[in-house]
Structures are given as C-alpha cells and as structure tokens.
Scaffold this motif. Structure first.
Motif, short mmCIF file in Angstrom:
data_model
loop_
_atom_site.label_atom_id
_atom_site.label_comp_id
_atom_site.label_asym_id
_atom_site.label_seq_id
_atom_site.Cartn_x
_atom_site.Cartn_y
_atom_site.Cartn_z
N THR A 114 15.05 -26.46 -82.08
CA THR A 114 14.19 -27.49 -82.66
C THR A 114 13.03 -27.81 -81.72
O THR A 114 13.08 -27.52 -80.52
CB THR A 114 14.96 -28.78 -82.96
OG1 THR A 114 15.38 -29.38 -81.72
CG2 THR A 114 16.16 -28.51 -83.85
N ARG A 115 12.03 -28.41 -82.30
CA ARG A 115 10.83 -28.77 -81.53
C ARG A 115 11.18 -29.65 -80.33
O ARG A 115 10.73 -29.40 -79.20
CB ARG A 115 9.84 -29.49 -82.45
CG ARG A 115 8.61 -30.00 -81.77
CD ARG A 115 7.75 -30.78 -82.74
NE ARG A 115 8.40 -31.98 -83.24
CZ ARG A 115 8.40 -33.15 -82.61
NH1 ARG A 115 7.82 -33.27 -81.43
NH2 ARG A 115 8.99 -34.20 -83.14
N LYS A 116 11.97 -30.69 -80.55
CA LYS A 116 12.31 -31.60 -79.45
C LYS A 116 13.16 -30.90 -78.39
O LYS A 116 12.99 -31.13 -77.19
CB LYS A 116 13.04 -32.83 -79.99
CG LYS A 116 12.14 -33.76 -80.80
CD LYS A 116 12.92 -34.98 -81.30
CE LYS A 116 12.03 -35.91 -82.11
NZ LYS A 116 12.78 -37.08 -82.64
N THR A 119 10.71 -28.75 -76.22
CA THR A 119 9.86 -29.51 -75.30
C THR A 119 10.68 -30.14 -74.17
O THR A 119 10.22 -30.22 -73.03
CB THR A 119 9.07 -30.60 -76.05
OG1 THR A 119 9.98 -31.44 -76.78
CG2 THR A 119 8.09 -29.98 -77.02
N ASP A 132 3.46 -30.60 -83.34
CA ASP A 132 4.26 -31.79 -83.60
C ASP A 132 4.14 -32.21 -85.06
O ASP A 132 3.29 -33.02 -85.41
CB ASP A 132 3.79 -32.91 -82.67
CG ASP A 132 4.57 -34.19 -82.85
OD1 ASP A 132 5.55 -34.18 -83.61
OD2 ASP A 132 4.21 -35.20 -82.22
N ASP A 136 11.84 -33.50 -86.43
CA ASP A 136 12.38 -32.58 -85.43
C ASP A 136 12.74 -31.27 -86.13
O ASP A 136 13.91 -30.89 -86.22
CB ASP A 136 13.59 -33.19 -84.74
CG ASP A 136 14.03 -32.37 -83.52
OD1 ASP A 136 13.19 -31.61 -83.00
OD2 ASP A 136 15.20 -32.50 -83.11
N ILE A 139 12.02 -24.41 -85.08
CA ILE A 139 10.85 -23.54 -84.88
C ILE A 139 10.79 -22.49 -86.00
O ILE A 139 9.72 -22.17 -86.51
CB ILE A 139 10.89 -22.86 -83.50
CG1 ILE A 139 10.99 -23.92 -82.38
CG2 ILE A 139 9.67 -21.98 -83.30
CD1 ILE A 139 9.82 -24.88 -82.31
N MET A 142 9.33 -24.14 -88.97
CA MET A 142 7.89 -24.33 -88.81
C MET A 142 7.13 -23.03 -89.10
O MET A 142 6.07 -23.04 -89.72
CB MET A 142 7.59 -24.84 -87.40
CG MET A 142 8.08 -26.25 -87.14
SD MET A 142 7.82 -26.79 -85.42
CE MET A 142 6.02 -26.84 -85.33
#
Length: 458
Positions: A114-116, A119, A132, A136, A139, A142
């Motif tokens: 996941t994005r969170k 990061t 962003d 959440d 990837i 997305m």
C-alpha cells in the motif's frame, strides 16, 4: 455459479488455507467504495507470488472462468465488482518491497504493497513515493486505475512514476514490461498500455517505481476566499507564473462545512485552498509561499494560515483526505456518489462555475473539491440509494458534468477510471477509439475472462 466443482477442487489443492467461499468474504470483495450495487465473486483466492497468480490464471483459462483482481478495495467506479462471478484474486498478501535503490531513485514492489506502507518503509532511505490519492490504495490498484492524487501537480500521475511491470496475462503467461532505465525507444510501450487498463488486459503483480528524495523543507498553508472563482483564479495564476506548488487543493463552502463538522479545524465556511510547498531550504519554501500569498491577496484571499510543523501539516492533510467521509455529515444516512473530471487549466474556472450552478439548482447536495493544480476536480453527490429518483438525478448531474468537461477539451475522468460506472462517458469521449481498444482486449484476452464488463462492452 460460474466456478465449477472441478476448478474449486484444483484451486483448493494449491490454496487450501488461502481461499474462501464464505458469504462474508465474498461480500467484502463484491464492491469498492462507491454507490455501485455489489456483485460478489464465487470464490476468493489469496496468492503470495507471481507464480501463484499465474497458476490461478492458467486454471481459470482452462475452465473459461472470469478473474477479477482485487487490491485494497478503494476504487470508485465499480472496478472490483465481479459482474460475471468467477474468481476474485486478492493480491493483499503480495505485500513485499522487493528492492530499493537509493542510488537510482527507484524501487520494485509487489502489487499488494500500500501507499502508506511504502512511504513508511522508505523513510530511513531519505526517499519517498509522493503519489497520494488520499485512500491507502495498493500500488497495484493505483496502476490498474491510472491513479494520481494531491501531489500530481508537481510529481505527476502513476503513469509518470512507473518504470516497469510484471504482469500475468489471461493464459497465465508472465510478461515483464519496461525496465529500470529512465527512457527507452524499444518497441511498443506496453507498460503504459497496462497502466489504467483496470485488470482487463492482465494482472499486475510487481511494479518498478520512480522515487523522490525527501525535501529538506516542507511547508503547508491554507487560505479562504470570498468566492469559488477567486480561489480557482489564484491557482491558475500560480501555475501560469511557474510557482512549483507541491499540492493545491480546492474545497468549496459545502466541503468546508462538512470538514468543519468532521474535523473541527476552526476554518471559515468559505471556498478554501490548501497548499503545500517543497524545497531545498526553508528560504526557498518561504519564497514560494510568499509568492502564493501575494497572488491570493490579489484575489481577495483572507488569512494565509501556516502549517509548518509536521503535526500541523499532518492534521491539515488528514482532514482533506477524510472529505469523502466528512461529506456524509451533510446528510446523515446517505451514500456518496463520487465523480471526477479534468480540464485544461485555462478552462477550470468556467467548468467549476457552471458545475456549481448545476449543483445549486439540484435537490441533491453536491460538494465540489479537487486537485485543481492540474485541472482535476470532484463532486460528491449525496443520495439515498433506495430512492430511484435520486440515483437518476445524480446520473443527470454527472452526465452534464462530463459533457461540460468534454466540450472544454477535458476528459470524463482524471483519476477515478472507467470501471463500469463511466462506460457511457468513455464512449462519448473516445467512441472512435473503442473499436481499437476492443481489438487490443481480444488480442490479449480472447475469451474475455479478465475483469469482464469493465471499461467498454464487448
């Protein structure tokens, strides 16, 4: 049921403890975060490797059974609904960060990362992944939807940040597109073909991403305006003058009303812009912010509120990302029909102004918000799904919004994607290209097994 007992038995032989036909599990995988009616799969399978995804695809291909990839379930246009039943391939357990290269500013991750998560794990390297979308999202999800979000004005969309992909085709064949080089002239760009294809051409299992250095200085600010037009004109002027804003988010007064009820930030109930500035030093960030403050003042902007500490910035952006939930407080018990369009920046003020007139004349409440630095904005129509007249009214408003955006040289969706919610809108925008898209689909998925019923009718 489209899944045969033989196929279930074959899947069970490989994924005995990682598959489910339980009603609750199937229901969870029957929808994203949208108004669309749920459509459950017949079985949910949880692979852990590309090879296991390939094995699922080979079995489904042999049994001519639909496959629907599933990430975090945060999509907004019905992308993950199993319209024809079949096998849901939940990629959430493919959540490893396979490689990080600080020297090359890139990384390879599995689709379920996941994005969170990404990061957070990059912090020690001094790098980050800036895209962003608010939720959440995974990837892989997305990539599938062609997502972007609040930082696209400076760092681009997912299309600008993917170097290569590992993809499982409908037959189970595994292909690897692109690479780690920053540019290539080698043949067809199959990486970009897969991005935004919503699981209809292949199942993305690994992604090689561009990364960015963490800025040495970050500052955020907000500013309220007397009118929506003044707020939009401020952003347009800033972009045209080349101010390198990292985020430029617009919330109309209805959005701010919802935000205040939900997050209680103490802001005026007026059209408001949220900004973020990135730079190599505090001085460079202050220079960007001062230039923005002067432009805002020319448009009648009120107090320029600073959020310089990490805690203040986090609170500001957390509130913005909770807008989907916050908007529901304007009409408790309702559901939100979220939609988006994107137009050339010079047409943004006109498109938002006419949309606001439409929304004000409707019995539905429709807050407007968006990533206006790149011409992308959203409406959230608040409705009771049990009332057909409200569904019809939201559809009417959405159709008018899409027609307006297309007439201004824009697109029917800047980042939500098509799914099955905007199939008619895609036909309006690219009707002459849909036969070409169908030909590509047939070439890669001749039996129509990959996420059927999405993007365009076959």
């Amino acid at each position: 049921m489209t899944v045969t007992a033989e196929l279930l038995g074959s899947l069970g032989g490989i994924f005995a403890d990682r598959m489910s036909v339980a009603d609750a599990v199937r229901e969870h995988h029957s929808h994203g975060e949208s108004y669309h009616p749920p459509a459950p799969p017949d079985v949910v399978v949880y692979p852990k490797t590309t090879e296991e995804v390939s094995a699922i695809a080979r079995l489904c291909s042999a049994h001519r059974t639909p496959m629907v990839p599933f990430g975090a379930g945060t999509s907004l246009e019905g992308h993950v609904s199993a319209l024809a039943g079949g096998v849901c391939i939940d990629l959430s357990e493919m959540n490893r960060i396979l490689r990080v290269s600080p020297e090359d500013l890139d990384a390879t991750v599995e689709a379920g990362v996941t994005r969170k998560q990404l990061t957070e794990e990059l912090k020690a390297s001094g790098l980050t992944f800036f895209l962003d979308p608010g939720a959440d999202a995974s990837i892989g999800g997305m990539v599938a939807t062609g997502a972007s979000g609040t930082t696209a004005v400076r760092y681009g969309t997912i299309r600008d940040n993917v170097l290569g992909l590992t993809v499982v085709l409908a037959t189970g064949e595994v292909i690897r597109t692109g690479g780690r080089a920053r540019k290539s002239s080698a043949g067809y760009d199959l990486t970009r073909l897969m991005i935004g294809s919503e699981g209809t051409l292949g199942i993305v299992t690994e992604i090689t991403l561009k990364l960015q250095p963490l800025p040495d200085a970050i500052s955020a600010a907000s500013c309220s305006f007397p009118t929506l037009a003044a707020a939009v004109d401020t952003v347009i002027a800033a972009i045209q003058l080349g101010i390198p804003v990292a985020r430029a988010e617009l919330l109309d007064e209805r959005s701010m009303d919802a935000l205040e009820r939900f997050s209680k930030l103490g802001y005026p109930i007026q059209p408001t812009l949220f900004f973020e500035f990135h730079g190599a030093s505090d001085a460079s960030v202050a220079e960007q912010a001062q230039a923005m403050k002067e432009i805002a003042a020319e448009q009648g902007g009120g107090d320029f509120r600073w959020a310089t500490t990490l805690e203040e910035r986090t609170k500001l952006w957390h509130a913005r990302h909770e807008m989907a939930n916050a908007s529901l407080m304007l009409r408790p018990g309702c559901k939100g029909w979220a939609t988006d369009v994107c137009v050339p920046i010079s047409k943004l003020a006109e498109c938002i102004r006419e949309t606001r007139i439409d929304n004000d004349s409707s019995p539905l409440i429709g807050p407007i918000l968006g990533h206006v630095g790149d011409g992308n904005f959203h409406c959230i129509y608040l409705l009771d799904p049990a009332r057909p007249e409200e569904i019809a009214e939201a559809k009417r408003l959405n159709d008018r919004l899409v027609d307006r955006a297309l007439a201004l040289g824009g697109t029917c969706t800047g980042e939500h994607g098509i799914g099955y919610g905007k199939m008619a809108s895609l036909a309006k925008e690219h009707g002459d290209l849909v036969p070409v898209m169908r030909a590509i689909k047939r070439a890669l998925d001749p039996d129509g097994l990959l996420n059927p019923g999405k993007i365009f009718p076959m």
